[in-house]
Scaffold this motif. Structure first.
Motif, PDB file in Angstrom:
ATOM      1  N   MET A   1      -0.585   4.470   2.669  1.00  0.00           N
ATOM      2  CA  MET A   1       0.264   5.422   1.934  1.00  0.00           C
ATOM      3  C   MET A   1       0.286   6.751   2.672  1.00  0.00           C
ATOM      4  O   MET A   1      -0.763   7.306   2.995  1.00  0.00           O
ATOM      5  CB  MET A   1      -0.268   5.612   0.520  1.00  0.00           C
ATOM      6  CG  MET A   1       0.617   6.463  -0.358  1.00  0.00           C
ATOM      7  SD  MET A   1       0.014   6.515  -2.070  1.00  0.00           S
ATOM      8  CE  MET A   1      -1.517   7.398  -1.872  1.00  0.00           C
TER       9      MET A   1
ATOM     10  N   LEU B   1       0.257   2.453  -8.906  1.00  0.00           N
ATOM     11  CA  LEU B   1       0.170   2.181  -7.472  1.00  0.00           C
ATOM     12  C   LEU B   1      -0.663   0.923  -7.195  1.00  0.00           C
ATOM     13  O   LEU B   1      -0.286   0.077  -6.387  1.00  0.00           O
ATOM     14  CB  LEU B   1      -0.442   3.377  -6.752  1.00  0.00           C
ATOM     15  CG  LEU B   1      -0.663   3.210  -5.248  1.00  0.00           C
ATOM     16  CD1 LEU B   1       0.662   3.111  -4.510  1.00  0.00           C
ATOM     17  CD2 LEU B   1      -1.497   4.371  -4.703  1.00  0.00           C
TER      18      LEU B   1
ATOM     19  N   ARG C   1       3.138  -1.246  -3.982  1.00  0.00           N
ATOM     20  CA  ARG C   1       2.958  -0.905  -2.568  1.00  0.00           C
ATOM     21  C   ARG C   1       4.070  -1.515  -1.706  1.00  0.00           C
ATOM     22  O   ARG C   1       4.573  -0.879  -0.773  1.00  0.00           O
ATOM     23  CB  ARG C   1       1.584  -1.353  -2.081  1.00  0.00           C
ATOM     24  CG  ARG C   1       0.450  -0.487  -2.628  1.00  0.00           C
ATOM     25  CD  ARG C   1      -0.883  -0.849  -2.009  1.00  0.00           C
ATOM     26  NE  ARG C   1      -1.980  -0.073  -2.551  1.00  0.00           N
ATOM     27  CZ  ARG C   1      -2.327   1.150  -2.152  1.00  0.00           C
ATOM     28  NH1 ARG C   1      -1.643   1.732  -1.177  1.00  0.00           N
ATOM     29  NH2 ARG C   1      -3.341   1.774  -2.697  1.00  0.00           N
TER      30      ARG C   1
END
Length: 275
Positions: A1, A97, A121
């Protein structure tokens, strides 16, 4: 990320950094938020200058209100999607997430490769190609008003977002359009005022019954609180809650007042001694 991605337990936490410059030089950033995907939240996301956003579908609910804002963002060129409320706790960007599964994507997100069933993701990998929106949604007025519900009793405070409640509202009966999940799991954010009674949407109850989690937190403060069935009224709209809402859960202080699941919110507000 990458630093392009912001984790926002509430989309109302989006600040000037949301529309800043990313580490790749592209204007705007992508947010994963614990907020519902209704029109109010979408307008906040849009006007924060985000490039794309992931929200919670809040059980979708009455007239698909829980994803109405996600759909509307396509009209201004913003890719957006929502996670299934049963896959990730509403009010928690981190859980979205880590555990969120996409249940709905608008046309722009679909064009980038986002699809129902994907993990967040993977969806973010597709959203990385999102373009800067060509426009912003019109601001949704910060709807806060007083409603005379029961003759000769004090008016009820109606707010489309619980973020509009202030300490000056202590002692009031408050109808909100917000979900009943604790923001970031923080009991201090359950309600900013020592209210007499507060109502929320149950947001489809969701993973671990998170859509009801404000209720015990408020009970610990002696505040009566109820959740409304998301299929009975539109999340994000206090007017809809007042007009159509049906109680799905109550905390102990609310039960002590005579409130119970199955009651309409209007009937509950007419209980003797409440207002």
């Amino acid at each position: 990320m990458t630093s392009d991605v912001l984790l926002l337990d509430s989309i109302t936490d989006a600040g000037p950094a949301a529309g800043g410059t990313s580490d790749t030089g592209a204007p705007g950033r992508i947010a994963v938020s614990g907020s519902h995907g209704g029109l109010y939240a979408a307008a906040v996301a849009s006007r924060a200058g985000l490039r794309a956003v992931v929200l919670n579908d809040a059980g979708r609910g009455y007239r698909d209100a829980g994803i109405a804002g996600v759909a509307a963002l396509a009209d201004v060129g913003m890719a957006a999607c929502a996670v299934d409320c049963m896959s990730a706790e509403i009010g928690s960007a981190r859980d979205a997430l880590e555990s969120g599964v996409i249940s709905y994507a608008n046309a722009l997100a679909v064009a980038l490769g986002v699809a129902p069933g994907q993990g967040v993701r993977m969806a973010l990998a597709h959203l990385a190609a999102a373009r800067v929106p060509r426009a912003m949604l019109a601001p949704v007025p910060e709807a806060r008003w007083n409603e005379d519900v029961v003759p000769a009793r004090p008016p009820v405070l109606c707010v489309d977002s619980a973020s509009l409640i202030g300490q000056q509202d202590a002692g009031r009966v408050i109808v909100t359009g917000s979900h009943g999940g604790l923001i970031g799991g923080d009991p201090a954010r359950a309600c900013k005022a020592a209210a007499r009674l507060v109502s929320f949407s149950d947001a489809g109850r969701g993973k671990n019954d998170i859509g009801l989690s404000r209720l015990p937190a408020l009970a610990a403060r002696g505040i009566a609180a109820v959740a409304l069935d998301c299929d009975s009224c539109a999340i994000g709209s206090a007017a809809s809650a007042l007009e159509r809402g049906v109680i799905s859960a109550v905390n102990d202080p609310a039960a002590a007042l005579g409130l119970a699941p199955g009651m309409t919110l209007r009937a509950a507000l007419a209980v003797p001694g409440l207002l």
